[in-house]
Motif scaffolding. Sequence first.
Motif, short mmCIF file in Angstrom:
data_model
loop_
_atom_site.label_atom_id
_atom_site.label_comp_id
_atom_site.label_asym_id
_atom_site.label_seq_id
_atom_site.Cartn_x
_atom_site.Cartn_y
_atom_site.Cartn_z
N ASP A 65 0.82 -1.21 0.00
CA ASP A 65 0.00 0.00 0.00
C ASP A 65 0.86 1.26 0.00
O ASP A 65 0.48 2.29 0.57
N CYS A 66 2.03 1.15 -0.61
CA CYS A 66 2.91 2.31 -0.69
C CYS A 66 2.27 3.39 -1.57
O CYS A 66 1.59 3.08 -2.56
N ALA A 67 2.51 4.63 -1.20
CA ALA A 67 2.00 5.74 -2.01
C ALA A 67 2.71 5.74 -3.37
O ALA A 67 3.89 5.41 -3.46
N PRO A 68 2.01 6.09 -4.42
CA PRO A 68 2.64 6.12 -5.75
C PRO A 68 3.76 7.15 -5.80
O PRO A 68 3.75 8.15 -5.06
N ALA A 69 4.74 6.87 -6.63
CA ALA A 69 5.87 7.80 -6.77
C ALA A 69 5.37 9.16 -7.25
O ALA A 69 4.48 9.25 -8.09
N ARG A 70 5.96 10.20 -6.72
CA ARG A 70 5.56 11.56 -7.11
C ARG A 70 6.03 11.85 -8.52
O ARG A 70 7.16 11.56 -8.88
#
Length: 213
Positions: free
Chosen positions: A200-205
Amino acid sequence: MFKSVLTSSILASSLLLTSGCAYKKDTALSDEYDKVQTTKQHLEVAADNQKYVTTQNTLEATITSLAAQMMQNKKMDTNKPVLITSFVRLDEFKKTTEFGRVISESLINELSNRGFNIIEFRGQMAVSINDEGEYFISRKPHEIKGSIPNTYVVVGTYSRQAGKIMLNARVIDNITGKIISSARSTYAHGVANDCMMFRDCAPARTINIVKEK
Protein backbone atom coordinates in the motif's frame (compact mmCIF):
# COMPACT_ATOMS: atom_id res chain seq x y z
CA MET A 1 6.05 0.23 98.49
CA PHE A 2 2.73 0.81 96.73
CA LYS A 3 4.22 3.69 94.74
CA SER A 4 7.15 1.50 93.69
CA VAL A 5 4.84 -1.26 92.46
CA LEU A 6 2.65 1.25 90.62
CA THR A 7 5.67 2.81 88.95
CA SER A 8 6.94 -0.60 87.90
CA SER A 9 3.53 -1.50 86.44
CA ILE A 10 3.36 1.74 84.47
CA LEU A 11 6.85 1.17 83.11
CA ALA A 12 6.00 -2.39 82.15
CA SER A 13 2.82 -1.28 80.41
CA SER A 14 4.72 1.40 78.54
CA LEU A 15 7.29 -1.12 77.40
CA LEU A 16 4.55 -3.51 76.23
CA LEU A 17 2.80 -0.75 74.30
CA THR A 18 6.07 0.37 72.77
CA SER A 19 7.07 -3.16 71.77
CA GLY A 20 3.55 -3.80 70.47
CA CYS A 21 3.71 -0.72 68.25
CA ALA A 22 7.16 -1.71 67.06
CA TYR A 23 5.90 -5.21 66.27
CA LYS A 24 2.97 -3.84 64.27
CA LYS A 25 5.31 -1.45 62.46
CA ASP A 26 7.74 -4.26 61.63
CA THR A 27 4.87 -6.46 60.39
CA ALA A 28 3.54 -3.68 58.18
CA LEU A 29 6.99 -3.06 56.73
CA SER A 30 7.44 -6.77 56.12
CA ASP A 31 4.11 -6.96 54.30
CA GLU A 32 5.01 -4.01 52.08
CA TYR A 33 8.42 -5.51 51.37
CA ASP A 34 6.81 -8.78 50.32
CA LYS A 35 4.46 -6.89 48.00
CA VAL A 36 7.39 -5.08 46.39
CA GLN A 37 9.32 -8.31 45.89
CA THR A 38 6.28 -10.03 44.37
CA THR A 39 5.75 -7.11 41.99
CA LYS A 40 9.42 -7.22 41.00
CA GLN A 41 9.16 -10.92 40.24
CA HIS A 42 6.10 -10.34 38.08
CA LEU A 43 7.90 -7.60 36.18
CA GLU A 44 10.89 -9.88 35.63
CA VAL A 45 8.61 -12.62 34.28
CA ALA A 46 6.89 -10.09 32.01
CA ALA A 47 10.27 -8.88 30.71
CA ASP A 48 11.42 -12.45 30.03
CA ASN A 49 8.10 -13.23 28.35
CA GLN A 50 8.47 -10.22 26.08
CA LYS A 51 12.11 -10.97 25.29
CA TYR A 52 11.88 -14.71 24.68
CA VAL A 53 8.24 -15.44 23.79
CA THR A 54 6.17 -12.55 22.48
CA THR A 55 8.72 -10.54 20.49
CA GLN A 56 10.19 -12.10 17.36
CA ASN A 57 12.40 -10.84 14.54
CA THR A 58 11.07 -13.07 11.78
CA LEU A 59 7.55 -13.78 10.59
CA GLU A 60 8.11 -17.54 10.89
CA ALA A 61 9.13 -17.22 14.54
CA THR A 62 6.12 -14.97 15.21
CA ILE A 63 3.71 -17.59 13.85
CA THR A 64 5.44 -20.35 15.83
CA SER A 65 5.18 -18.25 18.98
CA LEU A 66 1.42 -17.77 18.51
CA ALA A 67 0.87 -21.50 18.02
CA ALA A 68 3.04 -22.44 21.02
CA GLN A 69 1.19 -20.01 23.30
CA MET A 70 -2.19 -21.40 22.25
CA MET A 71 -1.04 -24.89 23.19
CA GLN A 72 -0.09 -23.85 26.74
CA ASN A 73 -3.71 -23.54 27.85
CA LYS A 74 -4.86 -26.82 29.40
CA LYS A 75 -8.50 -26.09 28.46
CA MET A 76 -7.71 -26.86 24.83
CA ASP A 77 -9.29 -30.06 23.55
CA THR A 78 -7.14 -31.09 20.61
CA ASN A 79 -9.74 -33.61 19.42
CA LYS A 80 -12.34 -30.90 18.80
CA PRO A 81 -12.40 -29.54 15.22
CA VAL A 82 -10.59 -26.23 14.79
CA LEU A 83 -11.45 -23.65 12.14
CA ILE A 84 -8.89 -20.93 11.39
CA THR A 85 -9.96 -17.57 9.95
CA SER A 86 -7.95 -14.79 8.31
CA PHE A 87 -6.29 -12.27 10.59
CA VAL A 88 -7.90 -8.86 10.20
CA ARG A 89 -6.96 -5.27 10.88
CA LEU A 90 -7.55 -4.24 14.48
CA ASP A 91 -9.50 -1.17 13.38
CA GLU A 92 -11.54 -2.98 10.72
CA PHE A 93 -12.82 -6.50 11.43
CA LYS A 94 -14.11 -6.99 7.89
CA LYS A 95 -10.84 -6.20 6.11
CA THR A 96 -7.74 -8.30 5.70
CA THR A 97 -4.66 -8.34 3.50
CA GLU A 98 -2.27 -10.87 2.06
CA PHE A 99 -0.37 -10.53 5.35
CA GLY A 100 -3.45 -11.56 7.33
CA ARG A 101 -4.09 -14.49 5.03
CA VAL A 102 -0.47 -15.65 5.26
CA ILE A 103 -0.70 -15.69 9.07
CA SER A 104 -3.85 -17.82 9.07
CA GLU A 105 -2.56 -20.21 6.39
CA SER A 106 0.68 -20.67 8.32
CA LEU A 107 -1.19 -21.31 11.58
CA ILE A 108 -3.03 -24.15 9.84
CA ASN A 109 0.33 -25.85 9.40
CA GLU A 110 1.64 -25.02 12.88
CA LEU A 111 -1.46 -26.13 14.78
CA SER A 112 -1.99 -29.20 12.63
CA ASN A 113 1.57 -30.35 13.35
CA ARG A 114 0.87 -29.89 17.08
CA GLY A 115 -2.05 -32.32 17.01
CA PHE A 116 -5.01 -30.02 16.45
CA ASN A 117 -7.92 -31.36 14.41
CA ILE A 118 -7.92 -28.63 11.77
CA ILE A 119 -10.85 -28.52 9.33
CA GLU A 120 -10.82 -26.84 5.92
CA PHE A 121 -14.23 -25.20 5.71
CA ARG A 122 -13.51 -23.64 2.31
CA GLY A 123 -13.79 -26.99 0.54
CA GLN A 124 -16.18 -26.99 -2.39
CA MET A 125 -18.94 -29.52 -2.90
CA ALA A 126 -16.89 -30.83 -5.83
CA VAL A 127 -13.50 -30.39 -7.46
CA SER A 128 -13.60 -27.73 -10.18
CA ILE A 129 -11.37 -27.83 -13.24
CA ASN A 130 -10.39 -25.31 -15.89
CA ASP A 131 -7.60 -24.95 -18.42
CA GLU A 132 -5.17 -23.72 -15.77
CA GLY A 133 -5.64 -26.35 -13.08
CA GLU A 134 -7.82 -28.21 -10.58
CA TYR A 135 -9.35 -26.56 -7.50
CA PHE A 136 -11.09 -27.59 -4.33
CA ILE A 137 -11.01 -24.64 -1.92
CA SER A 138 -13.00 -21.51 -2.61
CA ARG A 139 -14.01 -18.21 -1.02
CA LYS A 140 -17.37 -18.07 -2.79
CA PRO A 141 -20.15 -18.83 -0.26
CA HIS A 142 -22.40 -20.58 -2.79
CA GLU A 143 -19.64 -23.09 -3.61
CA ILE A 144 -18.94 -24.32 -0.07
CA LYS A 145 -20.94 -26.03 2.66
CA GLY A 146 -23.57 -23.93 4.35
CA SER A 147 -22.75 -24.92 7.94
CA ILE A 148 -19.92 -26.20 10.10
CA PRO A 149 -19.98 -28.54 13.13
CA ASN A 150 -19.35 -27.60 16.76
CA THR A 151 -15.82 -26.23 16.60
CA TYR A 152 -13.17 -24.01 18.02
CA VAL A 153 -12.63 -20.92 15.88
CA VAL A 154 -9.23 -19.20 15.74
CA VAL A 155 -9.54 -15.46 15.14
CA GLY A 156 -6.80 -12.87 15.07
CA THR A 157 -6.05 -9.19 14.63
CA TYR A 158 -2.95 -7.22 13.70
CA SER A 159 -1.92 -3.62 14.25
CA ARG A 160 0.85 -1.88 12.34
CA GLN A 161 3.23 0.30 14.34
CA ALA A 162 6.61 1.88 13.68
CA GLY A 163 9.03 -0.95 12.94
CA LYS A 164 6.73 -3.70 14.19
CA ILE A 165 3.38 -5.43 13.86
CA MET A 166 1.45 -6.52 16.94
CA LEU A 167 -0.68 -9.66 16.60
CA ASN A 168 -3.33 -11.05 18.91
CA ALA A 169 -5.04 -14.42 18.48
CA ARG A 170 -7.90 -16.14 20.31
CA VAL A 171 -9.39 -19.60 20.25
CA ILE A 172 -13.16 -19.27 20.72
CA ASP A 173 -15.82 -21.91 21.29
CA ASN A 174 -18.32 -21.13 18.53
CA ILE A 175 -21.26 -22.44 20.59
CA THR A 176 -20.67 -20.69 23.93
CA GLY A 177 -18.49 -17.81 22.74
CA LYS A 178 -15.98 -18.51 25.53
CA ILE A 179 -12.33 -17.71 24.91
CA ILE A 180 -10.54 -21.03 25.33
CA SER A 181 -7.01 -19.77 24.76
CA SER A 182 -5.23 -16.63 23.60
CA ALA A 183 -1.84 -15.56 22.35
CA ARG A 184 -0.03 -12.38 21.41
CA SER A 185 3.18 -11.73 19.57
CA THR A 186 5.08 -8.80 18.12
CA TYR A 187 6.80 -9.12 14.78
CA ALA A 188 9.69 -6.67 15.15
CA HIS A 189 10.72 -6.37 11.50
CA GLY A 190 12.63 -3.13 12.09
CA VAL A 191 11.57 -1.59 8.79
CA ALA A 192 10.66 2.06 9.09
CA ASN A 193 7.99 1.80 6.41
CA ASP A 194 6.26 -1.55 5.96
CA CYS A 195 4.20 -0.47 2.96
CA MET A 196 6.06 -2.93 0.73
CA MET A 197 4.90 -5.75 2.99
CA PHE A 198 1.28 -4.62 2.77
CA ARG A 199 1.51 -3.36 -0.81
CA ASP A 200 0.00 0.00 0.00
CA CYS A 201 2.91 2.31 -0.69
CA ALA A 202 2.00 5.74 -2.01
CA PRO A 203 2.64 6.12 -5.75
CA ALA A 204 5.87 7.80 -6.77
CA ARG A 205 5.56 11.56 -7.11
CA THR A 206 5.51 12.74 -10.69
CA ILE A 207 6.60 16.09 -12.07
CA ASN A 208 4.81 17.61 -15.01
CA ILE A 209 7.01 19.09 -17.71
CA VAL A 210 5.51 22.17 -19.31
CA LYS A 211 6.72 24.49 -21.99
CA GLU A 212 7.91 27.80 -20.68
CA LYS A 213 5.96 30.77 -22.01
